[in-house]
Scaffold this motif. Structure first.
Motif, PDB file in Angstrom:
ATOM      1  N   UNK A   1       0.884  -1.195  -0.312  1.00  0.00           N
ATOM      2  CA  UNK A   1      -0.123   0.116  -0.397  1.00  0.00           C
ATOM      3  C   UNK A   1       0.833   1.204  -0.018  1.00  0.00           C
ATOM      4  N   UNK A   2      -0.124   2.178  -0.701  1.00  0.00           N
ATOM      5  CA  UNK A   2       0.523   3.926  -0.779  1.00  0.00           C
ATOM      6  C   UNK A   2       0.793   4.582   1.152  1.00  0.00           C
ATOM      7  N   UNK A   3       1.921   4.666   1.448  1.00  0.00           N
ATOM      8  CA  UNK A   3       1.814   4.950   2.309  1.00  0.00           C
ATOM      9  C   UNK A   3       1.071   6.469   2.712  1.00  0.00           C
ATOM     10  N   UNK A   4       0.757   7.176   1.875  1.00  0.00           N
ATOM     11  CA  UNK A   4       0.799   8.468   1.123  1.00  0.00           C
ATOM     12  C   UNK A   4      -0.914   8.317   1.583  1.00  0.00           C
ATOM     13  N   UNK A   5      -0.992   7.219   1.747  1.00  0.00           N
ATOM     14  CA  UNK A   5      -2.977   7.165   1.706  1.00  0.00           C
ATOM     15  C   UNK A   5      -2.978   7.355   3.547  1.00  0.00           C
ATOM     16  N   UNK A   6      -2.130   6.715   4.012  1.00  0.00           N
ATOM     17  CA  UNK A   6      -2.715   7.316   5.956  1.00  0.00           C
ATOM     18  C   UNK A   6      -2.000   8.906   6.242  1.00  0.00           C
ATOM     19  N   UNK A   7      -1.969   9.368   5.791  1.00  0.00           N
ATOM     20  CA  UNK A   7      -1.089  10.241   6.088  1.00  0.00           C
ATOM     21  C   UNK A   7      -1.760  11.485   5.224  1.00  0.00           C
ATOM     22  N   UNK A   8      -2.186  12.968   6.310  1.00  0.00           N
ATOM     23  CA  UNK A   8      -2.372  13.914   5.367  1.00  0.00           C
ATOM     24  C   UNK A   8      -3.797  14.848   6.178  1.00  0.00           C
ATOM     25  N   UNK A   9      -4.524  15.010   5.011  1.00  0.00           N
ATOM     26  CA  UNK A   9      -5.734  15.754   5.994  1.00  0.00           C
ATOM     27  C   UNK A   9      -6.834  15.010   6.221  1.00  0.00           C
ATOM     28  N   UNK A  10      -7.460  15.141   7.494  1.00  0.00           N
ATOM     29  CA  UNK A  10      -8.739  14.587   7.512  1.00  0.00           C
ATOM     30  C   UNK A  10      -9.740  15.109   8.210  1.00  0.00           C
ATOM     31  N   UNK A  11     -11.097  14.636   8.181  1.00  0.00           N
ATOM     32  CA  UNK A  11     -11.958  14.920   8.393  1.00  0.00           C
ATOM     33  C   UNK A  11     -13.016  14.115   9.974  1.00  0.00           C
ATOM     34  N   UNK A  12     -12.954  14.069  10.828  1.00  0.00           N
ATOM     35  CA  UNK A  12     -13.476  13.922  11.717  1.00  0.00           C
ATOM     36  C   UNK A  12     -15.309  14.177  11.416  1.00  0.00           C
ATOM     37  N   UNK A  13     -16.345  13.368  11.414  1.00  0.00           N
ATOM     38  CA  UNK A  13     -17.578  13.591  11.330  1.00  0.00           C
ATOM     39  C   UNK A  13     -18.097  12.903  12.420  1.00  0.00           C
ATOM     40  N   UNK A  14     -19.152  13.473  13.206  1.00  0.00           N
ATOM     41  CA  UNK A  14     -19.530  13.077  14.387  1.00  0.00           C
ATOM     42  C   UNK A  14     -21.425  12.448  13.378  1.00  0.00           C
ATOM     43  N   UNK A  15     -21.524  11.107  13.381  1.00  0.00           N
ATOM     44  CA  UNK A  15     -22.315  10.680  12.847  1.00  0.00           C
ATOM     45  C   UNK A  15     -23.186   9.601  13.884  1.00  0.00           C
ATOM     46  N   UNK A  16     -22.404  10.301  15.362  1.00  0.00           N
ATOM     47  CA  UNK A  16     -23.651   9.115  16.519  1.00  0.00           C
ATOM     48  C   UNK A  16     -24.723   8.907  16.847  1.00  0.00           C
TER      49      UNK A  16
END
Length: 210
Positions: free
Chosen positions: A71-86
């Motif tokens: 796997x390309x490790x860049x998939x797991x590094x970078x901008x992410x959005x945390x969304x509350x779907x609780x």
């Protein structure tokens, strides 16, 4: 301006943590102690690669899929959005309406499942396979959940795993997001390069971008 601190969103690996029913539990022990060697403690660990916070490789659900070191490790590094779907027991494409994904290729879902690494849940929120085409359209390449799996534990067809795979979206599971405010972050959750493996534990961390 003070630099934002990193937030750990990983499950600690402990000998009493829950594991997928029927899978190999995690165990850490000392192979040799300082008293035995005269110089160092040396430990060993055993357990399923799907225990604790981990990334699935496509090989997990497709015998012809890539293994974890491919796997390309860049998939797991970078901008992410945390969304509350609780508030949703069934997470569908409609759940993501109204969110701005511009510049974001990783989405982390805080579901209604309480973060409790020592208890395997009897029931989990349902992540509908129909979310995959929408997330692909939004440019998402990785989805993370605070659940042991994106499918029900007793699923045999793994419909959501396959739908995400078919849409080029990789899977990060068993996150700890109860203490994280929804918003945009920098994510680091790099897997180990375990040759031929179907998954890998990760130390997942976030840093706020706001």
């Amino acid at each position: 301006m003070t630099e934002s601190k990193w937030i750990d969103i990983s499950q600690p690996l402990t000998n009493d943590m829950a594991h997928f029913p029927g899978d190999t539990p995690f165990d850490y022990s000392l192979t040799y102690s300082i008293e035995q060697t005269g110089s160092v403690n040396v430990g060993q660990m055993t357990g399923s690669l799907h225990t604790g916070t981990h990334i699935d490789a496509p090989f997990h659900y497709d015998s012809k899929g890539k293994t974890i070191e491919e796997l390309d490790i860049n998939l797991a590094i970078g901008k992410a959005k945390v969304i509350d779907v609780s508030d949703a027991e069934k997470i569908t494409a409609e759940t993501f309406q109204g969110y701005d994904f511009k510049g974001i290729s990783r989405v982390l879902l805080h579901t209604s499942l309480p973060n409790n690494p020592n208890r395997f849940p009897d029931k989990m929120p349902d992540l509908d396979p129909g979310v995959a085409p929408l997330l692909k359209e939004k440019g998402v390449k990785l989805i993370g959940v605070d659940m042991p799996s994106v499918d029900a534990p007793d699923s045999k067809d793994l419909a959501t795993h396959h739908a995400l795979y078919d849409n080029g979206i990789f899977i990060l599971e068993n996150l700890m997001l109860d203490h994280v405010v929804p918003g945009d972050y920098e994510l680091v959750a790099v897997p180990l390069a375990i040759t031929g493996a179907d998954a890998s534990p990760v130390r997942a961390v976030l840093r706020s971008l706001s």
